[in-house]
Design a protein around this motif. Structure first.
Motif, PDB file in Angstrom:
ATOM      1  N   ARG A   1       7.561 -19.600  29.535  1.00 38.45           N
ATOM      2  CA  ARG A   1       8.343 -20.375  30.513  1.00 38.45           C
ATOM      3  C   ARG A   1       9.346 -19.450  31.206  1.00 38.45           C
ATOM      4  O   ARG A   1       9.858 -18.505  30.608  1.00 38.45           O
ATOM      5  N   ILE A   2       9.616 -19.731  32.486  1.00 43.37           N
ATOM      6  CA  ILE A   2      10.548 -18.893  33.259  1.00 43.37           C
ATOM      7  C   ILE A   2      11.910 -19.572  33.289  1.00 43.37           C
ATOM      8  O   ILE A   2      12.020 -20.740  33.708  1.00 43.37           O
ATOM      9  N   LEU A   3      12.917 -18.843  32.863  1.00 43.63           N
ATOM     10  CA  LEU A   3      14.293 -19.373  32.898  1.00 43.63           C
ATOM     11  C   LEU A   3      15.106 -18.535  33.881  1.00 43.63           C
ATOM     12  O   LEU A   3      15.071 -17.311  33.843  1.00 43.63           O
ATOM     13  N   ILE A   4      15.832 -19.223  34.740  1.00 47.24           N
ATOM     14  CA  ILE A   4      16.640 -18.510  35.748  1.00 47.24           C
ATOM     15  C   ILE A   4      18.073 -19.005  35.701  1.00 47.24           C
ATOM     16  O   ILE A   4      18.324 -20.218  35.566  1.00 47.24           O
ATOM     17  N   SER A   5      19.010 -18.057  35.793  1.00 43.92           N
ATOM     18  CA  SER A   5      20.421 -18.448  35.914  1.00 43.92           C
ATOM     19  C   SER A   5      20.703 -18.730  37.386  1.00 43.92           C
ATOM     20  O   SER A   5      20.395 -17.892  38.239  1.00 43.92           O
ATOM     21  N   PRO A   6      21.275 -19.886  37.696  1.00 45.60           N
ATOM     22  CA  PRO A   6      21.512 -20.205  39.123  1.00 45.60           C
ATOM     23  C   PRO A   6      22.668 -19.434  39.741  1.00 45.60           C
ATOM     24  O   PRO A   6      22.965 -19.610  40.919  1.00 45.60           O
TER      25      PRO A   6
ATOM     26  N   SER B   1      23.369 -23.114  31.816  1.00 45.84           N
ATOM     27  CA  SER B   1      23.453 -21.805  32.456  1.00 45.84           C
ATOM     28  C   SER B   1      22.065 -21.230  32.750  1.00 45.84           C
ATOM     29  O   SER B   1      21.938 -20.318  33.549  1.00 45.84           O
ATOM     30  N   TRP B   2      21.019 -21.720  32.066  1.00 45.26           N
ATOM     31  CA  TRP B   2      19.659 -21.262  32.355  1.00 45.26           C
ATOM     32  C   TRP B   2      18.795 -22.459  32.722  1.00 45.26           C
ATOM     33  O   TRP B   2      18.872 -23.503  32.073  1.00 45.26           O
ATOM     34  N   VAL B   3      17.990 -22.299  33.734  1.00 50.40           N
ATOM     35  CA  VAL B   3      17.184 -23.418  34.229  1.00 50.40           C
ATOM     36  C   VAL B   3      15.700 -23.081  34.076  1.00 50.40           C
ATOM     37  O   VAL B   3      15.258 -22.005  34.498  1.00 50.40           O
ATOM     38  N   ASP B   4      14.945 -23.988  33.447  1.00 51.53           N
ATOM     39  CA  ASP B   4      13.496 -23.805  33.305  1.00 51.53           C
ATOM     40  C   ASP B   4      12.839 -24.164  34.654  1.00 51.53           C
ATOM     41  O   ASP B   4      12.900 -25.316  35.097  1.00 51.53           O
TER      42      ASP B   4
ATOM     43  N   PHE C   1      18.612 -13.048  41.083  1.00 51.17           N
ATOM     44  CA  PHE C   1      19.078 -13.990  40.049  1.00 51.17           C
ATOM     45  C   PHE C   1      18.590 -13.495  38.685  1.00 51.17           C
ATOM     46  O   PHE C   1      17.454 -13.004  38.576  1.00 51.17           O
ATOM     47  N   PRO C   2      19.447 -13.605  37.624  1.00 53.73           N
ATOM     48  CA  PRO C   2      19.004 -13.215  36.288  1.00 53.73           C
ATOM     49  C   PRO C   2      17.818 -14.079  35.835  1.00 53.73           C
ATOM     50  O   PRO C   2      17.799 -15.285  36.087  1.00 53.73           O
ATOM     51  N   VAL C   3      16.823 -13.428  35.207  1.00 51.76           N
ATOM     52  CA  VAL C   3      15.600 -14.135  34.784  1.00 51.76           C
ATOM     53  C   VAL C   3      15.306 -13.840  33.314  1.00 51.76           C
ATOM     54  O   VAL C   3      15.547 -12.729  32.835  1.00 51.76           O
ATOM     55  N   GLN C   4      14.786 -14.820  32.600  1.00 49.53           N
ATOM     56  CA  GLN C   4      14.275 -14.618  31.234  1.00 49.53           C
ATOM     57  C   GLN C   4      12.896 -15.250  31.153  1.00 49.53           C
ATOM     58  O   GLN C   4      12.637 -16.263  31.812  1.00 49.53           O
ATOM     59  N   LEU C   5      12.051 -14.654  30.286  1.00 45.36           N
ATOM     60  CA  LEU C   5      10.753 -15.286  29.992  1.00 45.36           C
ATOM     61  C   LEU C   5      10.798 -15.725  28.537  1.00 45.36           C
ATOM     62  O   LEU C   5      11.044 -14.897  27.642  1.00 45.36           O
TER      63      LEU C   5
ATOM     64  N   ALA D   1      13.527 -12.914  40.433  1.00 45.87           N
ATOM     65  CA  ALA D   1      14.014 -14.008  41.274  1.00 45.87           C
ATOM     66  C   ALA D   1      14.921 -13.442  42.364  1.00 45.87           C
ATOM     67  O   ALA D   1      15.900 -12.751  42.079  1.00 45.87           O
ATOM     68  N   LEU D   2      14.575 -13.719  43.620  1.00 47.90           N
ATOM     69  CA  LEU D   2      15.350 -13.231  44.762  1.00 47.90           C
ATOM     70  C   LEU D   2      15.675 -14.421  45.670  1.00 47.90           C
ATOM     71  O   LEU D   2      14.932 -15.420  45.676  1.00 47.90           O
ATOM     72  N   SER D   3      16.728 -14.278  46.452  1.00 47.27           N
ATOM     73  CA  SER D   3      16.991 -15.303  47.461  1.00 47.27           C
ATOM     74  C   SER D   3      15.764 -15.414  48.360  1.00 47.27           C
ATOM     75  O   SER D   3      15.144 -14.414  48.709  1.00 47.27           O
TER      76      SER D   3
END
Ligand code: FES
Length: 365
Positions: A352-357, A259-262, A344-348, A295-297
């Motif tokens: 490292r940057i993690l984004i939910s696709p 669910s989260w992508v580095d 897009f939801p983002v975590q740090l 994160a934006l389109s």
């Protein structure tokens, strides 16, 4: 944006870039003319001032056209060039102006009369453009001479290269005339974009104009080699950036069940800029502002411009093509505008940057 025709805002940065552009062009013209005269003096040749000025303006337009066409692919290959995207339209207009002076010279008010065959006095600082100067020695009116004297249409070596220059200048004129957002809004984005793609037709005509001109009038093979090298360099840049885009589109980072992508390290993105990643078949622009990420389109709602090649200004991601703005947190354009892009939801996590696709639907205002 939606309620007015203001696409290219006059920001301080744009004014500075335009001043630099005009200054560099003036320096180039001076250097070209002065160097030509120095070389002529060394060789003991007498040069016609008009001919030198015509070549100076023509070569300036031709070089600037290459730089303008190179900005798109260069900015896809390296973020250093993103900032130049904002001034690309101004550079295109400058190419037309330089080309027009190459044709008309600085005796512009009297040119129509000269082209019709009437003799008018020339101011001391002015020079005749290529139409008047090259076609003013016979009995025919310069404009008639331009279109009728050389009829070797069946011969590549003797082909009337001037006509290719006319085609190129007409295309550049159309580009410059409809460069304002007024025309973008009235012609609709697909039509406007299709017309602007014809710049490559104009470019091809100008390559032919300069190449044949060099071979027919100068008989200088090195100039021809230089012209072909420029065209080859431009073609290579476009192929490389196309390949890079195709390659990164294939490198989809999303994996089934995750669910989260580095998508990489925070420090790999320049502050105020973005990098573009592929997630579940969609290009996502990952912007960095200090230690925050958004994160934006990557697809601008205006004309599908590459948002990730833009910059952050006043907490908004600004599209590099025509300046549409989207708030970093919501993806919505600031009021009173109504455009918006999905975010897009983002975590740090530990740098490292993690984004939910899974995108968050675009906010509607
Ligand atoms: S502002 Fe025109 S494509 Fe983005």
């Amino acid at each position: 944006m939606t309620h007015q025709y203001v696409a290219v805002q006059w920001t301080r940065r744009k004014v500075i870039y335009d001043a630099i552009l005009i200054g560099l062009m003036a320096l180039y013209l001076l250097a070209f003319m002065q160097t030509s005269h120095w070389i002529a003096d060394l060789r003991g040749i007498e040069l016609e001032t008009d001919g030198v000025a015509i070549r100076a303006y023509g070569s300036a337009a031709y070089i600037l056209l290459h730089l303008t066409l190179a900005i798109g692919p260069l900015s896809r290959l390296h973020p250093w060039f993103h900032t130049l995207l904002f001034n690309r339209r101004h550079m295109g207009v400058m190419v037309f102006l330089l080309g027009a002076i190459h044709v008309s010279g600085w005796t512009l008010p009297s040119q129509p009369w000269i082209w019709l065959g009437m003799k008018t006095p020339k101011l001391p600082w002015a020079f005749y453009g290529s139409v008047a100067w090259y076609n003013n020695f016979g009995d025919l009116k310069p404009l008639v001479s331009l279109f009728t004297v050389n009829r070797h249409f069946g011969s590549l070596a003797l082909f009337p290269f001037e006509l290719l220059g006319v085609i190129g200048l007409v295309v550049l004129f159309v580009m410059a005339a409809i460069s304002h957002d007024f025309w973008l809004a009235n012609l609709t984005a697909p039509v406007w974009k299709a017309i602007h793609m014809s710049v490559y037709v104009g470019y091809a005509a100008l390559v032919g104009h300069v190449l044949l001109g060099a071979l027919q009038t100068n008989r200088n093979p090195w100039l021809a080699v230089l012209v072909l090298s420029g065209a080859l360099a431009l073609l290579t840049l476009h192929l490389l950036s196309g390949w890079r885009e195709w390659y990164s589109d294939r490198a989809d980072l999303a994996q089934p069940g995750h669910s989260w992508v580095d998508v990489g390290a925070l420090q790999d993105i320049a502050d105020g800029a973005a990098k573009v990643v592929m997630l579940s078949g969609e290009r996502v622009a990952v912007f960095r502002r200090g230690t925050s990420v958004f994160a934006l389109s990557n697809v601008c709602q205006h004309q599908n411009g590459p948002l990730g090649e833009g910059r952050i200004v006043n907490n908004c991601a600004v599209c590099p093509w025509h300046g549409y703005e989207y708030e970093l947190e919501t993806g919505a354009s600031p009021p009173p505008f109504h455009e918006s892009v999905p975010t897009f939801p983002v975590q740090l996590r530990e740098g490292r940057i993690l984004i939910s696709p899974v995108p968050i639907a675009a906010v509607q205002r």
